[in-house]
Design a protein around this motif. Sequence first.
Motif, short mmCIF file in Angstrom:
data_model
loop_
_atom_site.label_atom_id
_atom_site.label_comp_id
_atom_site.label_asym_id
_atom_site.label_seq_id
_atom_site.Cartn_x
_atom_site.Cartn_y
_atom_site.Cartn_z
N LEU A 13 5.95 -28.28 37.41
CA LEU A 13 4.71 -27.94 38.12
C LEU A 13 3.52 -28.70 37.53
CD1 LEU A 13 5.21 -24.11 38.62
CD2 LEU A 13 5.11 -25.84 40.43
N ALA A 14 3.41 -28.72 36.21
CA ALA A 14 2.28 -29.41 35.56
C ALA A 14 2.30 -30.91 35.90
CB ALA A 14 2.32 -29.20 34.05
N GLU A 15 3.48 -31.51 35.86
CA GLU A 15 3.59 -32.94 36.18
C GLU A 15 3.21 -33.20 37.64
OE1 GLU A 15 7.48 -34.32 35.06
OE2 GLU A 15 7.14 -33.79 32.97
N LYS A 16 3.68 -32.34 38.54
CA LYS A 16 3.41 -32.54 39.97
C LYS A 16 1.92 -32.36 40.29
CE LYS A 16 4.62 -31.09 44.57
NZ LYS A 16 5.04 -30.05 45.43
N ILE A 17 1.29 -31.34 39.71
CA ILE A 17 -0.12 -31.07 39.99
C ILE A 17 -1.00 -32.16 39.37
CG2 ILE A 17 -2.01 -29.44 39.65
CD1 ILE A 17 0.21 -27.20 39.76
N ALA A 71 -3.67 -26.08 38.96
CA ALA A 71 -3.70 -25.31 40.20
C ALA A 71 -3.49 -26.19 41.41
CB ALA A 71 -5.02 -24.56 40.33
N ASP A 72 -2.54 -25.79 42.23
CA ASP A 72 -2.35 -26.38 43.56
C ASP A 72 -2.54 -25.21 44.51
OD1 ASP A 72 -1.50 -27.35 45.99
OD2 ASP A 72 0.56 -27.73 45.36
N SER A 73 -3.79 -24.95 44.88
CA SER A 73 -4.08 -23.76 45.68
C SER A 73 -3.49 -23.84 47.08
CB SER A 73 -5.59 -23.51 45.75
OG SER A 73 -6.24 -24.62 46.33
N SER A 74 -3.38 -25.03 47.65
CA SER A 74 -2.79 -25.12 48.99
C SER A 74 -1.30 -24.80 48.97
CB SER A 74 -3.03 -26.51 49.59
OG SER A 74 -2.35 -27.49 48.83
N GLY A 75 -0.64 -25.10 47.87
CA GLY A 75 0.77 -24.78 47.74
C GLY A 75 1.03 -23.48 47.01
N GLN A 76 -0.04 -22.82 46.55
CA GLN A 76 0.07 -21.56 45.81
C GLN A 76 0.94 -21.72 44.56
OE1 GLN A 76 -1.61 -18.46 46.71
NE2 GLN A 76 -2.73 -20.09 47.71
N LYS A 77 0.66 -22.77 43.78
CA LYS A 77 1.40 -23.07 42.55
C LYS A 77 0.39 -23.20 41.41
CE LYS A 77 4.87 -25.36 45.34
NZ LYS A 77 5.62 -24.18 45.55
N TYR A 78 0.66 -22.47 40.32
CA TYR A 78 -0.29 -22.42 39.21
C TYR A 78 0.46 -22.41 37.88
CZ TYR A 78 -3.12 -20.71 43.08
OH TYR A 78 -3.74 -20.59 44.29
N PRO A 121 1.44 -27.84 23.51
CA PRO A 121 1.48 -26.48 24.06
C PRO A 121 2.38 -25.58 23.24
CG PRO A 121 2.92 -27.91 25.32
CD PRO A 121 2.23 -28.78 24.30
N HIS A 122 2.03 -24.28 23.21
CA HIS A 122 2.92 -23.32 22.55
C HIS A 122 3.39 -22.23 23.48
CE1 HIS A 122 -0.45 -20.53 21.99
NE2 HIS A 122 -1.13 -21.52 21.46
N SER A 123 2.68 -21.99 24.58
CA SER A 123 3.14 -20.99 25.54
C SER A 123 2.57 -21.31 26.92
CB SER A 123 2.73 -19.58 25.11
OG SER A 123 1.33 -19.46 25.07
N ALA A 124 3.26 -20.80 27.94
CA ALA A 124 2.82 -21.07 29.31
C ALA A 124 3.22 -19.91 30.21
CB ALA A 124 3.45 -22.35 29.82
N HIS A 125 2.49 -19.80 31.30
CA HIS A 125 2.81 -18.84 32.35
C HIS A 125 2.65 -19.57 33.67
CE1 HIS A 125 3.46 -14.65 33.61
NE2 HIS A 125 2.87 -15.07 34.72
N TYR A 126 3.59 -19.35 34.60
CA TYR A 126 3.49 -20.02 35.89
C TYR A 126 3.66 -19.04 37.03
CZ TYR A 126 8.56 -19.73 36.34
OH TYR A 126 9.84 -19.26 36.44
N TRP A 127 3.10 -19.43 38.17
CA TRP A 127 3.27 -18.72 39.43
C TRP A 127 3.63 -19.80 40.45
CZ3 TRP A 127 -0.74 -18.31 36.10
CH2 TRP A 127 -0.95 -17.07 35.51
#
Length: 159
Positions: A13-17, A71-78, A121-127
């Motif tokens: 997700l991070a790479e794509k956004i 954030a990719d708000s149009s795709g609802q990906k965070y 990075p040491h931690s992450a959360h995704y939606w």
Amino acid sequence: MTQASDLDRVWALAEKIGFCMLSTLSDGEILSRPMAAHAARDENAFYFLTDAQSDKDEEIGDNPAVGLAFADSSGQKYVSIAGRATISNDRDKIRELWSVPMKAWWTGPDDPAIRVLKVVPHSAHYWDSPGTVVSYVKMIAAGLAGTRPAIGDTGTARM
């Protein structure tokens, strides 16, 4: 999901956004600014080009704890990532990260004002939702049925 699949999802997700809001702490206030992220999963790092005279460099010197919000708000990906940042004058890394759009800020990769900001990075959360339209349809259906909607995946990962 497993830790490995959550970690895969965070990096994908991070790479794509590609762009994120980099947050630092300054005099007790959280400040955020948009940055182009260069994800380097094999190094467990995100790289950014920054200016030697920027406030964020001083803020990171005072407190290296940072947040990255993709954030990719149009795709609802965070994706929200917590990590530690360092600033360097690694000229080889600057040349590696250089791209034509950077000319808006600097004359070229040898401009003495460019610095490398590295976030480990040491931690992450995704939606990761299926998209706005599908999410709204599922929310309406769940509201009518009196249930909670299943509108995507969420997870955490230690990085």
